[in-house]
Design an enzyme around this catalytic site. Sequence first.
Site, mmCIF file in Angstrom:
data_model
loop_
_atom_site.group_PDB
_atom_site.id
_atom_site.type_symbol
_atom_site.label_atom_id
_atom_site.label_comp_id
_atom_site.label_asym_id
_atom_site.label_seq_id
_atom_site.Cartn_x
_atom_site.Cartn_y
_atom_site.Cartn_z
ATOM 1 N N GLU A 224 0.696 -1.204 0.087
ATOM 2 C CA GLU A 224 0.118 0.031 0.052
ATOM 3 C C GLU A 224 0.862 1.152 0.059
ATOM 4 O OE1 GLU A 224 -0.877 -2.595 1.651
ATOM 5 O OE2 GLU A 224 -2.687 -2.975 0.957
ATOM 6 N N HIS B 164 -11.905 -5.356 7.940
ATOM 7 C CA HIS B 164 -12.736 -5.037 6.772
ATOM 8 C C HIS B 164 -13.959 -4.217 7.177
ATOM 9 C CE1 HIS B 164 -10.297 -8.300 5.917
ATOM 10 N NE2 HIS B 164 -10.390 -8.075 4.598
#
Lengths: 341, 329
Positions: free
Chosen positions: B62, B131
Amino acid sequence: MIKARSGETLVKNRHQNLGLSDEVVLSMYENMLKARRVDERLWLLNRAGKIPFVVSCQGQESAQVGAAFGLNREKDYVAPYYRDFGFVFAWGMTIKEMMLNNFAKAEDPSSAGRQMPGHFSYRKLRMLSHSSPVTTQNPHAVGIALAAKIKGDDLVSFVDFGEGSSNQGDFHEAANFAAVHKLPVIFMCENNQYAISVGLKHQLACAHVSDRAIGYGMFGKSFDGNDPLAAYAAVKEAADRAHRGEGPTLLEANCYRLMPHTSDDNDMTYRTKEEVNEAKKHDGVLTFAAYLRSVGVLTEVREKEMEDQIRNEIDEATDYAENAPFADPDSVLRYVYEEKN
Amino acid sequence: MQLPVLSYIEAVTQALDEEMSRDENVFVMGEDVGKRGGVFQATKGLYDKYGENRVIDTPLAESAIAGVGIGAAMYGMRPVAEMQFSDFMLPAANQIISEAAKTRYRSNNEWSVPMTIRAPFGGGVHGGLYHSQSMEAIFANVPGLKIVIPSTPYDVKGLLKASIRDNDPVIFFEHKRAYRLIKGEVPVDDYTIPLGTADVKRVGTDVTVITYGLMVHYAMQAADKLAAEGISTHILDLRTVYPLDKEAIIEAARKTGKVLLLTEDTKEGSVISEAAAIIAENCLFDLDAPIRRLAAPDAPAMPYAGPLEHAFMVKPEQVEKEIRNLAEF
């Protein structure tokens, strides 16, 4: 080994073999000398209480200047780091601009005094802006190369960093990304043996930073960071590879940081005078001058001219920067976002 | 003439497609955004249409996604970087906060980062701790960044297009529960919605709800129910949660004098707490009740097991109850 010039020279002319003219190698030396003399002046200014902080380049000028000469200085993009005085001089920054940077004045082209000294940036020279958390510029250099690839522009993106930085996640992520996408990036580590006080053996377990290249599937090479010709050759070769579409290269310049980390550091708490004195014998500014004298390129007259000119330029730049205005305090609110009109 | 009805995620795809076709400097990068079309299918069809040079599958890293995007943006491109889940953004936090947000400022306006980072966020999808999170508060005191959170397909398209065209870094949080749940009319033509502007989603006179994201819909449902009881709810959708639309917040608070601030993020230090401060500073004599905040509990994140997730997530009944309490205050 370079030997002193005697009746008949024993020293081989190495720069001709690299296709470099006498004038070019003199220009290399001049940039190295500029970096060294400016650095020395900054320490004096700091100790005299004129500037709050110095981050030094001494011991790394040879690799920096050689690298810059190995690139296309009209076209390539560069992300130098805070010790890269030699690099930015060779890339087109002036002594006056460097002094404005160190005095943190409004005309400082890097940041108008917003950043600490040495955080170079210069858009007109295609020199990216960088920050103090180290190695963040590596992915940016990869992004430049990715964009150039998307646009079909033929250029090289060059990034510099220290060996401590080669432990950061961003080093790894950037190297891997560049290799996977075969991007024209040159990663050059200036291994000055110290991350502030922590020596090389406590930073990496491999023998050379360049050993890491194979793990990314890219070409890697170490060279003598005290030799600008070695740096030039390595960077030129890496740039040629990049232009041929062969992807990124990881280079390691083996240098030695001759000064403390910064003006706020006391290096005698973690290394010895003897060690530093030993390293000074290999100082590239001295050994390259000796080489240039021995091949008859650097004459006494030329050397004196260079020293005088640099000293005058530093004097003028120091006066100018010292007397130049700081940015208006109200400007602290400027350029947070784009200002329309 | 009736407008086409799109789901929230279809509006994302349409905005990306239109911007890529309009400007060749726009490109998409991220994990699985290429052949796969994104794990949620937000970039579906773009790889076939624009090719691997402009729809780039990146390595799983990322910080590089953000950092390489920054470099490309400095070159003059308009990258749209996808973080697969907002929960996975933290490895990129240094690139976003120290680099993207500060590049214009630290270079005295020489360099800029016209990059959009898209990130699905939010709970109620059985996503567990990593999540389901709302990450906006982490980035919401970073001058230099803009943070957009749309609630409707119409807003998704207009705000995403505006984000891509903006010359500063924008984090665009998309509510993943809303992706297929929320549908709405979306004009086929090109339009943008100015960043930094909140939107009145319902006009009312008794209680003001200030919120964003999926919670806008919870508030709308509650308002419908309460209307039958004679309670009139005014709903302001922040849309940009940083920097906040202060005028709109003040105006909405003054409208009814009773304010419910609603977020699915954990409460302390959340975006709505900043809204509360704005109201407290500006509307003391306009208030008829204490400001109320409804948010997730101050526990680390939303658990996976159904009953635990339900317990953590803000529920429509709670919203209804809070509005009623304020109306009756």
